[in-house]
Motif scaffolding. Sequence first.
Motif, PDB file in Angstrom:
ATOM      1  N   UNK A 106       5.369 -10.372  12.948  1.00 30.12           N
ATOM      2  CA  UNK A 106       6.285  -9.403  12.340  1.00 30.12           C
ATOM      3  C   UNK A 106       6.332  -9.574  10.826  1.00 30.12           C
ATOM      4  N   UNK A 107       6.270 -10.826  10.365  1.00 33.11           N
ATOM      5  CA  UNK A 107       6.255 -11.100   8.926  1.00 33.11           C
ATOM      6  C   UNK A 107       5.058 -10.421   8.254  1.00 33.11           C
ATOM      7  N   UNK A 108       3.928 -10.466   8.913  1.00 32.14           N
ATOM      8  CA  UNK A 108       2.716  -9.843   8.365  1.00 32.14           C
ATOM      9  C   UNK A 108       2.914  -8.342   8.200  1.00 32.14           C
ATOM     10  N   UNK A 109       3.528  -7.706   9.191  1.00 30.94           N
ATOM     11  CA  UNK A 109       3.742  -6.265   9.105  1.00 30.94           C
ATOM     12  C   UNK A 109       4.894  -5.892   8.179  1.00 30.94           C
ATOM     13  N   UNK A 110       5.955  -6.702   8.180  1.00 35.86           N
ATOM     14  CA  UNK A 110       7.163  -6.347   7.433  1.00 35.86           C
ATOM     15  C   UNK A 110       7.122  -6.774   5.966  1.00 35.86           C
ATOM     16  N   UNK A 111       6.378  -7.842   5.645  1.00 34.99           N
ATOM     17  CA  UNK A 111       6.367  -8.371   4.284  1.00 34.99           C
ATOM     18  C   UNK A 111       4.988  -8.284   3.623  1.00 34.99           C
ATOM     19  N   UNK A 112       3.973  -8.818   4.306  1.00 34.66           N
ATOM     20  CA  UNK A 112       2.642  -8.856   3.691  1.00 34.66           C
ATOM     21  C   UNK A 112       2.035  -7.472   3.554  1.00 34.66           C
ATOM     22  N   UNK A 113       2.093  -6.684   4.589  1.00 35.87           N
ATOM     23  CA  UNK A 113       1.462  -5.358   4.558  1.00 35.87           C
ATOM     24  C   UNK A 113       2.026  -4.470   3.446  1.00 35.87           C
ATOM     25  N   UNK A 114       3.348  -4.354   3.304  1.00 33.42           N
ATOM     26  CA  UNK A 114       3.868  -3.516   2.213  1.00 33.42           C
ATOM     27  C   UNK A 114       3.460  -4.017   0.822  1.00 33.42           C
ATOM     28  N   UNK A 115       3.428  -5.339   0.641  1.00 34.87           N
ATOM     29  CA  UNK A 115       3.066  -5.864  -0.684  1.00 34.87           C
ATOM     30  C   UNK A 115       1.594  -5.622  -1.002  1.00 34.87           C
ATOM     31  N   UNK A 116       0.720  -5.766  -0.013  1.00 40.81           N
ATOM     32  CA  UNK A 116      -0.707  -5.514  -0.260  1.00 40.81           C
ATOM     33  C   UNK A 116      -0.972  -4.023  -0.475  1.00 40.81           C
ATOM     34  N   UNK A 117      -0.237  -3.175   0.215  1.00 39.84           N
ATOM     35  CA  UNK A 117      -0.363  -1.733  -0.020  1.00 39.84           C
ATOM     36  C   UNK A 117       0.090  -1.391  -1.435  1.00 39.84           C
ATOM     37  N   UNK A 118       1.165  -2.059  -1.894  1.00 37.91           N
ATOM     38  CA  UNK A 118       1.641  -1.840  -3.248  1.00 37.91           C
ATOM     39  C   UNK A 118       0.624  -2.277  -4.280  1.00 37.91           C
ATOM     40  N   UNK A 119      -0.078  -3.378  -3.987  1.00 39.41           N
ATOM     41  CA  UNK A 119      -1.109  -3.869  -4.902  1.00 39.41           C
ATOM     42  C   UNK A 119      -2.281  -2.893  -4.970  1.00 39.41           C
ATOM     43  N   UNK A 120      -2.581  -2.256  -3.861  1.00 39.68           N
ATOM     44  CA  UNK A 120      -3.690  -1.298  -3.832  1.00 39.68           C
ATOM     45  C   UNK A 120      -3.312   0.022  -4.499  1.00 39.68           C
ATOM     46  N   UNK A 121      -2.103   0.474  -4.255  1.00 39.01           N
ATOM     47  CA  UNK A 121      -1.695   1.793  -4.746  1.00 39.01           C
ATOM     48  C   UNK A 121      -1.184   1.779  -6.182  1.00 39.01           C
ATOM     49  N   UNK A 122      -0.651   0.623  -6.616  1.00 40.98           N
ATOM     50  CA  UNK A 122       0.024   0.564  -7.900  1.00 40.98           C
ATOM     51  C   UNK A 122      -0.904   0.442  -9.095  1.00 40.98           C
ATOM     52  N   UNK A 123      -0.279   0.533 -10.255  1.00 46.27           N
ATOM     53  CA  UNK A 123      -0.983   0.351 -11.524  1.00 46.27           C
ATOM     54  C   UNK A 123      -0.079  -0.428 -12.469  1.00 46.27           C
ATOM     55  N   UNK A 124      -0.696  -1.111 -13.433  1.00 40.52           N
ATOM     56  CA  UNK A 124       0.072  -1.802 -14.457  1.00 40.52           C
ATOM     57  C   UNK A 124       1.023  -2.849 -13.915  1.00 40.52           C
ATOM     58  N   UNK A 125       2.250  -2.867 -14.437  1.00 39.92           N
ATOM     59  CA  UNK A 125       3.245  -3.863 -14.060  1.00 39.92           C
ATOM     60  C   UNK A 125       3.617  -3.754 -12.591  1.00 39.92           C
ATOM     61  N   UNK A 126       3.663  -2.544 -12.096  1.00 36.70           N
ATOM     62  CA  UNK A 126       3.994  -2.327 -10.682  1.00 36.70           C
ATOM     63  C   UNK A 126       2.954  -2.991  -9.780  1.00 36.70           C
ATOM     64  N   UNK A 127       1.696  -2.838 -10.147  1.00 37.94           N
ATOM     65  CA  UNK A 127       0.640  -3.464  -9.364  1.00 37.94           C
ATOM     66  C   UNK A 127       0.703  -4.979  -9.467  1.00 37.94           C
ATOM     67  N   UNK A 128       0.926  -5.501 -10.676  1.00 36.66           N
ATOM     68  CA  UNK A 128       0.986  -6.938 -10.881  1.00 36.66           C
ATOM     69  C   UNK A 128       2.109  -7.568 -10.061  1.00 36.66           C
ATOM     70  N   UNK A 129       3.245  -6.905 -10.016  1.00 36.74           N
ATOM     71  CA  UNK A 129       4.374  -7.404  -9.222  1.00 36.74           C
ATOM     72  C   UNK A 129       4.007  -7.456  -7.740  1.00 36.74           C
TER      73      UNK A 129
END
Length: 233
Positions: A106-129
């Motif tokens: 559940x941790x993988x789906x609830x925490x890791x997956x959203x953060x990795x999607x954010x890293x892929x979709x984001x740019x600049x500071x948002x991506x770095x975070x």
Amino acid sequence: MEGCAQEGQVKLLGVDYSPFVVRVRIALALKGIHYEFIEEDIQNKSVLLLQSNPVHKKIPVLIHNGKPVCESMIIVQYIEEAWGNKAPNLMPKDPYDRAIARFWAAFIDDKLLPSTLGAFRGQGEQQQKAVEESVANLILLEEVLQSTGKAYFGGDEIGLVDIALGGLLVTIQTAEKVTNIVLTDTQKMPLLCAWADKFCKAHKVKEALPDRAKLFELTSARRAKLTSPPAGN
């Protein structure tokens, strides 16, 4: 793969490049379950998919003897329970160990997956975070793996947590290449990186993984679309 009488009729609705479908394909492959794979068109969903998953209308859907089961990790657990007499065991026998495995899945789906999607979709500071958050989540999984003292999260054999994370592996690695970011750092998480290499090369797992070249092509196109400026009026 064609169904056989002993296992009943088994169908899997999905697309080859979906990490959630990959999870199910890995579980089916490990258990040696024959099934019919039905490729879906996500832009033009089939009547069978809409009827089988009327709530979310998403893949994957496993249909066993006419009865649909939805959501990738629920399907993986169903596979273990429906074919519990087939090795390997995808979940621990001990109730506490089983609960812990469910927690980290559940941790993988609830925490890791959203953060990795954010890293892929984001740019600049948002991506770095999002990258920093992803690395922190992966380091937690490194510590979990270290605590087992084994090759896999499931011990000597691939288990529920391995499948939960392993199904995402090729997608994460492809996203790293497309965006030139580093999530799986060999210095910060040596055990996890070694686990990833071993997992992808494991017998029966590698045949269930998506084609890397095709996934790179699709991921690059998606990233370009996400980062391109909006069209003018």
